[in-house]
Design an enzyme around this catalytic site. Structure first.
Site, PDB file in Angstrom:
ATOM      1  N   GLU A  46      16.793  78.321   2.288  1.00  8.36           N
ATOM      2  CA  GLU A  46      16.355  78.916   3.555  1.00  8.36           C
ATOM      3  C   GLU A  46      14.923  79.445   3.422  1.00  8.36           C
ATOM      4  O   GLU A  46      14.124  79.342   4.352  1.00  8.36           O
ATOM      5  CB  GLU A  46      17.320  80.056   3.901  1.00  8.36           C
ATOM      6  CG  GLU A  46      17.215  80.552   5.323  1.00  8.36           C
ATOM      7  CD  GLU A  46      18.273  81.625   5.627  1.00  8.36           C
ATOM      8  OE1 GLU A  46      19.259  81.770   4.861  1.00  8.36           O
ATOM      9  OE2 GLU A  46      18.101  82.330   6.636  1.00  8.36           O
ATOM     10  N   GLY A  80     -11.101  86.205  20.903  1.00 10.11           N
ATOM     11  CA  GLY A  80     -11.480  87.331  21.755  1.00 10.11           C
ATOM     12  C   GLY A  80     -10.295  87.792  22.596  1.00 10.11           C
ATOM     13  O   GLY A  80      -9.144  87.659  22.166  1.00 10.11           O
TER      14      GLY A  80
END
Ligand code: FAD
Length: 383
Positions: A248, A345
């Site tokens: 996993e 931004g």
């Protein structure tokens, strides 16, 4: 070969063809529905059967049990394509549970469950974590009391991925609360359809990964046949989890690298288009340097991940390397995506932009399947 056209050493013609068909399926069948999945806090119920038909479930399970008959390379292809498309779909958990059944199931259990999981007719979940016990799994309290040929199960689990649709839950319980710590724990496969005393809570409100459901589940005197115990004897559950968790964790590493690479690609496109001070952001040296740093980290991560995949396929991957991969690759993923948000931004903070969602989605990678602090313990133990 151009620098950007790196190809993993485990890739071959057959896996390349498989990638092509997975990509087509994901782009056509899953990607267009992501906004809706996010809104309803989980995939459509029929997504599982469609994934089964397309052959993307249990890609590395032998064909005799209905799987794709591939290796971990095929599993990696599926996870990479989902990450690339920004799709969250719990098929990694489906494979994980299949590997528990493959490793510890009887012949009858394998034939009963694996083909249905591969076809998406059954959805799997793995339930270890409880409200009071996550990292410290020995402290779980869910209990299975023997009553003739049944276990009577009481307790609750939390943060369970796939739980809304899951009808086959690999459940960690204490079968003998008198025994100390790990020897008390067993894994029982719970078939939840119409199971009296079983209940699933509403999907939990997470900060990311909205397209994949995560719920609490509750057991109140739920009766499960003793024949559904995994591994033939009680008290083996903790050792079984420790053996299977590395699989996993490498799956998580695959998703981490693929999504970091995708973040760099998306951001490179964005800064070449977006202008500031009369020229593209890409013309600013800081932008180029930050992208170069991100690319370097993603590529180094990719090469380490690939070495782990090759060793896993060869049956040679050790636990510490898997812990190292889970820890370093997910930290790197978060660092890269955070830089990419900065390069976007204000738009990088808007959820309609993929990079913003990747930022929120990636944070949990450092927490689940064993937190990164636990990974560092595992690495340190090996020193
Ligand atoms: C979105 C999501 C999906 C999940 N899916 C599943 C699932 O399908 N099945 C399932 O069983 N679980 C699932 N989990 C649970 C997840 O595996 C646990 O949250 C994780 O193991 C941490 O356990 P905890 O939340 O109880 O934190 P705690 O164990 O309380 O840890 C809190 C903090 O303490 C730190 N800490 C704990 N012990 C140590 C130590 N010994 N040394 C240093 N630091 C330590 C941890 O690293 C962490 O930073 C999921 C969680 C999330 C958020």
């Amino acid at each position: 070969m151009p620098f950007t056209a790196y190809e993993s050493p485990w890739m071959n013609d057959e896996a390349r063809m498989f990638r092509h068909s997975v990509r087509q399926f994901v782009e056509k069948e899953f990607a267009p529905h992501q906004a809706r999945w996010r809104e309803r806090r989980g995939p459509d119920a029929d997504a599982w059967v469609r994934a089964g038909r397309a052959g993307i479930l249990l890609a590395d399970v032998p064909e005799e049990f209905g799987g794709g008959g591939g290796s971990f390379a095929h599993e990696a292809v599926v996870l990479e394509e989902l990450a690339r498309a920004g799709v969250h779909f719990g098929c990694a958990i489906q494979s994980t549970v299949a590997h528990y059944i493959l490793a510890y199931g009887t012949e009858e259990q394998k034939r009963r469950w694996l083909p249905r999981l591969a076809r998406g007719e059954r959805v799997a979940a793995i339930a270890m974590t409880e409200p009071g016990a996550g990292s410290d799994l020995q402290a779980i309290r869910a209990a299975a009391r023997r009553d003739g040929e049944h276990y009577v199960i009481n307790g609750s689990k939390t943060f369970i991925t796939n739980a809304s649709h899951a009808d086959l839950v690999c459940l960690a319980v204490k079968t003998d609360p008198k025994l100390a710590g790990m020897r008390a724990i067993s894994l029982v496969m719970v078939e939840t359809r119409e199971l009296a005393g079983y209940r699933v809570g509403r999907p939990l409100e997470k900060i990311g990964m909205h397209g994949q459901d995560t719920c609490e589940i509750f057991f109140d005197e739920a009766r499960v046949p003793v024949a559904n115990l995994l591994g033939g004897a009680e008290g083996r559950g903790f050792a079984q989890m420790m053996e299977q968790l590395p699989y996993e964790r490498l799956q998580i590493g695959v998703g981490a690298v693929a999504s970091a690479e995708q973040a760099v690609a998306i951001t490179t496109r964005y800064v070449k288009e977006r202008k500031a001070f009369g020229k593209p952001l890409f013309d600013l040296q800081n932008t180029r340097f930050k992208l170069a740093e991100c690319m370097a980290q993603a590529r180094i991560g990719r090469v380490f991940l690939d070495s782990c995949i090759v060793r896993l396929i060869a049956g040679e991957l050790d636990e510490a390397s898997t812990a190292l991969a889970k820890y370093w690759l997910t930290e790197t993923q978060c660092r890269i995506i955070d830089e990419c948000v900065q390069l976007h931004g204000g738009y990088g903070y808007m959820s309609e932009y993929p990079i913003a969602r990747m930022w929120a989605d990636s944070r949990v990678q450092r927490i689940y399947a064993g937190s990164n602090e636990i990974m560092k313990e595992l690495i340190a133990w090996s020193l």
